[in-house]
Write a protein that holds these residues in place. Structure first.
Motif, mmCIF file in Angstrom:
data_model
loop_
_atom_site.group_PDB
_atom_site.id
_atom_site.type_symbol
_atom_site.label_atom_id
_atom_site.label_comp_id
_atom_site.label_asym_id
_atom_site.label_seq_id
_atom_site.Cartn_x
_atom_site.Cartn_y
_atom_site.Cartn_z
ATOM 1 N N VAL A 92 0.847 -1.195 0.000
ATOM 2 C CA VAL A 92 0.000 0.000 0.000
ATOM 3 C C VAL A 92 0.882 1.245 0.000
ATOM 4 O O VAL A 92 2.014 1.233 0.514
ATOM 5 N N ALA A 126 -3.175 1.993 5.722
ATOM 6 C CA ALA A 126 -4.253 1.311 5.001
ATOM 7 C C ALA A 126 -3.981 -0.179 4.837
ATOM 8 O O ALA A 126 -4.792 -0.880 4.213
ATOM 9 N N ALA A 159 -6.736 -2.906 6.111
ATOM 10 C CA ALA A 159 -7.970 -2.920 5.300
ATOM 11 C C ALA A 159 -7.697 -3.467 3.906
ATOM 12 O O ALA A 159 -8.511 -4.214 3.344
ATOM 13 N N ALA A 160 -6.576 -3.116 3.337
ATOM 14 C CA ALA A 160 -6.232 -3.620 2.001
ATOM 15 C C ALA A 160 -6.028 -5.131 2.041
ATOM 16 O O ALA A 160 -6.458 -5.859 1.142
ATOM 17 N N THR A 181 -11.563 0.225 -1.104
ATOM 18 C CA THR A 181 -11.814 0.145 0.335
ATOM 19 C C THR A 181 -10.995 1.168 1.106
ATOM 20 O O THR A 181 -11.475 1.782 2.062
ATOM 21 N N THR A 182 -9.751 1.352 0.686
ATOM 22 C CA THR A 182 -8.825 2.174 1.473
ATOM 23 C C THR A 182 -8.678 3.598 0.941
ATOM 24 O O THR A 182 -8.256 4.487 1.682
#
Lengths: 307, 80
Positions: free
Chosen positions: A21, A26, A29-30, A167-168
């Motif tokens: 990322v 993040a 979540a990733a 999502t991120t």
């Protein structure tokens, strides 16, 4: 699970998944978004899971078999790859794969076995696959078997990268066994990609080349790693659908950059099958590529940067 | 014009970037990588089928340079 500041890796699809990322905050979540997509694709598309949708379709060859949307989508991608390459990649190579001994996860293949009787015959062909999206079902010819190895992992990488970025809200790079997909805003100097023979190699390894990518995908296919012996003869895992047996060995490996990892892996696999004609084929499609001959010399086409 | 064809359309993609033999026409139904579902291709994308090479390279995002110098973190593309 191995974690670092901005990276996590985990076992997936019989290989290793890597999540990078652009913002370390993040990562969790990733990672979660990627794992969800990988699990979904594995459950639908694995040829080596007894409970996958694809296994049920293969087992029911000749009859209509219900399939969830993930396999329908993945098979549609595989059929599209076959159509756009003129059949150089073809999802009906499953039977030929089994014939040459690739009938289980690669880690479980007996590396040296007795000779196999290889017949030169065209695989059943993607044109004979029936996909009924409105009823959620698939029918393949009796005796045929699907294998989505040329597209499913790369398609999974594309989907995972996109899901993780959405999502991120940050840039994400996903690697699935060396098939790479990028989504979201890349770091200022791009994603550093080391292109080499084995995806398990180091990003600082002495062989290969390091380039920079901002989006799309990159994939590497080859004949030098996934190979085994039958009756003293070396066999590798990329089947030429026109002959139903391993492609002639012209290139050790081919790396292709494209707008998506799916397109990249489709093209890198087609290049292995094409052999000597691959550079011209790739250049005609404006696909940047790096091709390494069996002797080790390197050919660059389509705007791939020279070292 | 016959039944809709299906093909993949990527984020920022021009139709030629898939394969020259699968250029789409406007109003074809296509699989959109970004949305994760099929959708109708717009006339703008149809126009982009007549793209030029530099635009395609920009879509790919492959820098025309090789990275040199001190060790940098990154990700590896190689055979599985």
């Amino acid at each position: 699970v191995n974690t670092a500041v901005d990276r996590v890796s985990f076992a997936a699809l019989g290989t290793t998944a890597v999540v990078l990322v652009a913002d370390a905050g993040a990562l969790e979540a990733a990672h979660g978004a990627c794992e969800r997509i990988v699990a979904e694709v594995d459950a639908a598309c694995s040829r080596f899971r007894d409970d996958s949708d694809l296994t049920r379709v293969n087992r029911g060859a000749g009859d209509w078999v219900a399939a969830a949307s993930t396999l329908l989508d993945a098979l549609e991608v595989g059929i599209d790859a076959a159509r756009t390459t003129g059949g150089l990649v073809d999802p009906t190579v499953g039977g030929a794969m089994c014939d040459i001994g690739y009938d289980r996860d690669f880690s479980e293949i007996v590396q040296a076995g007795p000779a196999v009787a290889l017949r030169v015959r065209r695989v059943p062909g993607w044109q004979r696959i029936e996909l009924d999206r409105s009823h959620g079902r698939i029918r393949i010819p009796r005796g045929a078997a699907l294998d989505l190895g040329a597209t499913a992992k790369a398609w999974c990488a594309d989907r995972a990268a996109r899901a993780a970025a959405e999502t991120t809200g940050v840039g994400v790079a996903i690697g699935l066994g060396g098939d790479l997909a990028f989504a979201g805003t890349a770091p200022p100097d791009g994603w550093r990609v080391h292109v080499t023979e084995d995806h398990r190699g180091s990003v600082d390894g002495p062989s290969g080349q390091t380039i920079s990518m901002r989006g799309g995908g990159i994939a590497t296919s080859g004949t030098s790693l996934r190979r085994w012996n039958r009756g003293g003869d070396a066999v590798h895992h990329i089947v030429d659908p026109r002959r139903g047996r391993p492609a002639s060995e012209c290139w050790r490996f081919v790396s292709v950059a494209a707008p998506s990892c799916t397109t990249a892996n489709t093209a890198s696999t087609a290049a292995i099958v094409l052999g000597l004609d691959a550079p011209e084929w790739l250049a005609a499609r404006d696909l940047p590529a790096r091709l390494v001959r069996t002797a080790g010399d390197v050919v660059y086409v389509g705007g791939w940067p020279s070292p | 014009m016959g039944a809709p064809r299906t093909r993949k359309v990527g984020d920022g993609e021009c139709a030629r970037s898939q394969y020259a033999t699968s250029v789409v026409a406007a109003d074809d139904v296509a699989y959109d990588n970004t949305l994760g579902r099929r959708r109708r291709v717009t006339s703008d994308e149809h126009c982009r089928a007549d793209h030029d090479r530099p635009r395609h390279r920009a879509a790919v995002g492959l820098h025309a340079t090789t990275v040199r110098g001190r060790r940098r973190r990154g990700i590896v593309s190689g055979q599985t």
